[in-house]
Motif scaffolding. Structure first.
Motif, mmCIF file in Angstrom:
data_model
loop_
_atom_site.group_PDB
_atom_site.id
_atom_site.type_symbol
_atom_site.label_atom_id
_atom_site.label_comp_id
_atom_site.label_asym_id
_atom_site.label_seq_id
_atom_site.Cartn_x
_atom_site.Cartn_y
_atom_site.Cartn_z
ATOM 1 N N VAL A 134 0.841 -1.197 0.000
ATOM 2 C CA VAL A 134 0.000 0.000 0.000
ATOM 3 C C VAL A 134 0.879 1.251 0.000
ATOM 4 C CG1 VAL A 134 -1.840 1.266 1.186
ATOM 5 C CG2 VAL A 134 -1.875 -1.242 1.128
ATOM 6 N N ILE A 135 1.973 1.225 0.740
ATOM 7 C CA ILE A 135 2.930 2.345 0.692
ATOM 8 C C ILE A 135 3.414 2.535 -0.742
ATOM 9 C CG2 ILE A 135 5.231 3.134 1.394
ATOM 10 C CD1 ILE A 135 4.771 1.596 4.054
ATOM 11 N N GLU A 136 3.788 1.450 -1.371
ATOM 12 C CA GLU A 136 4.295 1.522 -2.749
ATOM 13 C C GLU A 136 3.230 2.060 -3.702
ATOM 14 O OE1 GLU A 136 6.312 -1.401 -6.071
ATOM 15 O OE2 GLU A 136 6.519 -1.898 -3.950
ATOM 16 N N ARG A 137 1.990 1.583 -3.540
ATOM 17 C CA ARG A 137 0.913 2.050 -4.419
ATOM 18 C C ARG A 137 0.673 3.551 -4.224
ATOM 19 N NH1 ARG A 137 -4.019 3.558 -4.303
ATOM 20 N NH2 ARG A 137 -4.538 2.938 -2.184
ATOM 21 N N LEU A 138 0.640 4.014 -2.976
ATOM 22 C CA LEU A 138 0.406 5.442 -2.731
ATOM 23 C C LEU A 138 1.558 6.293 -3.267
ATOM 24 C CD1 LEU A 138 -1.142 5.318 0.855
ATOM 25 C CD2 LEU A 138 -2.330 5.834 -1.286
ATOM 26 N N PHE A 139 2.783 5.871 -3.007
ATOM 27 C CA PHE A 139 3.931 6.649 -3.480
ATOM 28 C C PHE A 139 4.146 6.535 -4.993
ATOM 29 C CE2 PHE A 139 6.273 6.957 0.842
ATOM 30 C CZ PHE A 139 5.703 8.202 1.076
ATOM 31 N N ALA A 140 3.448 5.629 -5.659
ATOM 32 C CA ALA A 140 3.512 5.584 -7.123
ATOM 33 C C ALA A 140 2.939 6.876 -7.704
ATOM 34 C CB ALA A 140 2.763 4.365 -7.658
ATOM 35 N N ASN A 141 2.059 7.516 -6.945
ATOM 36 C CA ASN A 141 1.566 8.836 -7.329
ATOM 37 C C ASN A 141 2.627 9.841 -6.901
ATOM 38 O OD1 ASN A 141 0.395 11.388 -7.441
ATOM 39 N ND2 ASN A 141 -1.589 10.694 -6.671
ATOM 40 N N ARG A 142 3.342 10.415 -7.832
ATOM 41 C CA ARG A 142 4.459 11.323 -7.531
ATOM 42 C C ARG A 142 4.010 12.585 -6.794
ATOM 43 N NH1 ARG A 142 8.657 8.982 -6.771
ATOM 44 N NH2 ARG A 142 9.765 10.950 -6.939
ATOM 45 N N ASP A 143 2.717 12.886 -6.823
ATOM 46 C CA ASP A 143 2.220 14.066 -6.124
ATOM 47 C C ASP A 143 2.052 13.828 -4.621
ATOM 48 O OD1 ASP A 143 2.136 15.620 -8.430
ATOM 49 O OD2 ASP A 143 0.098 14.971 -8.922
ATOM 50 N N ILE A 144 2.092 12.574 -4.189
ATOM 51 C CA ILE A 144 1.998 12.280 -2.758
ATOM 52 C C ILE A 144 3.379 12.459 -2.149
ATOM 53 C CG2 ILE A 144 1.603 10.473 -1.029
ATOM 54 C CD1 ILE A 144 -0.755 9.540 -2.703
ATOM 55 N N ALA A 145 3.469 13.411 -1.218
ATOM 56 C CA ALA A 145 4.748 13.753 -0.588
ATOM 57 C C ALA A 145 5.003 12.938 0.672
ATOM 58 C CB ALA A 145 4.786 15.243 -0.250
ATOM 59 N N TYR A 146 3.948 12.590 1.396
ATOM 60 C CA TYR A 146 4.082 11.841 2.643
ATOM 61 C C TYR A 146 2.772 11.126 2.945
ATOM 62 C CZ TYR A 146 1.775 15.994 4.565
ATOM 63 O OH TYR A 146 0.910 17.029 4.800
ATOM 64 N N ILE A 147 2.867 10.134 3.802
ATOM 65 C CA ILE A 147 1.710 9.335 4.181
ATOM 66 C C ILE A 147 1.577 9.376 5.699
ATOM 67 C CG2 ILE A 147 0.700 7.007 4.212
ATOM 68 C CD1 ILE A 147 2.524 6.423 1.713
ATOM 69 N N HIS A 148 0.392 9.697 6.172
ATOM 70 C CA HIS A 148 0.109 9.577 7.598
ATOM 71 C C HIS A 148 -0.582 8.250 7.847
ATOM 72 C CE1 HIS A 148 0.257 14.014 9.084
ATOM 73 N NE2 HIS A 148 1.421 13.551 8.687
ATOM 74 N N VAL A 149 -0.184 7.616 8.944
ATOM 75 C CA VAL A 149 -0.752 6.332 9.339
ATOM 76 C C VAL A 149 -1.533 6.555 10.626
ATOM 77 C CG1 VAL A 149 -0.248 3.940 9.936
ATOM 78 C CG2 VAL A 149 1.243 5.162 8.332
ATOM 79 N N HIS A 150 -2.749 6.030 10.650
ATOM 80 C CA HIS A 150 -3.605 6.088 11.835
ATOM 81 C C HIS A 150 -4.074 4.674 12.159
ATOM 82 C CE1 HIS A 150 -4.325 10.529 11.982
ATOM 83 N NE2 HIS A 150 -3.851 10.409 10.753
#
Length: 155
Positions: free
Chosen positions: A125-141
């Motif tokens: 899921v990290i890889e899928r989200l970061f495949a979008n180059r516009d995503i700079a960071y991911i918050h985890v809850h």
């Protein structure tokens, strides 16, 4: 794709360590004596506190961007925690054992994508989200209670 997970700095919390219950209450903070594991996830060292340790439950601004996604929520910090977790391509056990909500933000703090995943399956899921180059960071809850768990950055 490389990623880095970092725990929170202890600096904003040090002044709370060792305060009396009355002083903590004035800050809106509650102290707990840990009585089970897992159950009290420390956000500095990114580990579940051990039975017998004390943790502080407090409100933390996890998304400070001046956008509609500005957010805060409850977190635990272990009293006396000093060494923030900081690892490359390594998911802490505290995330592995929980159902997680991942939220991908751009540099302005606007959420572009999100997903829910069992922690043991986090990396795809990290890889899928970061495949979008516009995503700079991911918050985890933590998905069940909504508590902020940590931030994942590109490495």
């Amino acid at each position: 794709m490389d990623f880095r997970i970092k725990g929170l700095s202890p600096e904003p919390f040090r002044h709370l360590f060792g305060l009396s219950e009355g002083e903590l209450s004035r800050h809106g903070v509650v102290r707990y004596q840990v009585d089970k594991k897992p159950g009290f996830p420390d956000r500095i060292e990114m580990r579940d506190a051990e039975p017998g340790e004390t943790v502080l439950l407090l409100n933390h601004v996890c998304q400070s961007a001046d956008t509609p996604y500005h957010a805060s929520h409850a977190i635990f910090v272990r009293e006396g925690a000093e060494q923030p977790y900081d690892r490359l391509n390594e998911v802490p056990e505290v995330m592995r054992v929980r159902l997680l909500s991942l939220r991908g933000y751009d540099t302005r703090g606007m959420m572009l994508d999100a997903d829910v995943v069992e922690g043991q399956y986090l990396e795809p899921v990290i890889e899928r989200l970061f495949a979008n180059r516009d995503i700079a960071y991911i918050h985890v809850h933590n998905a069940k209670r909504g508590c902020y768990s940590g931030c994942i950055n590109r490495a």
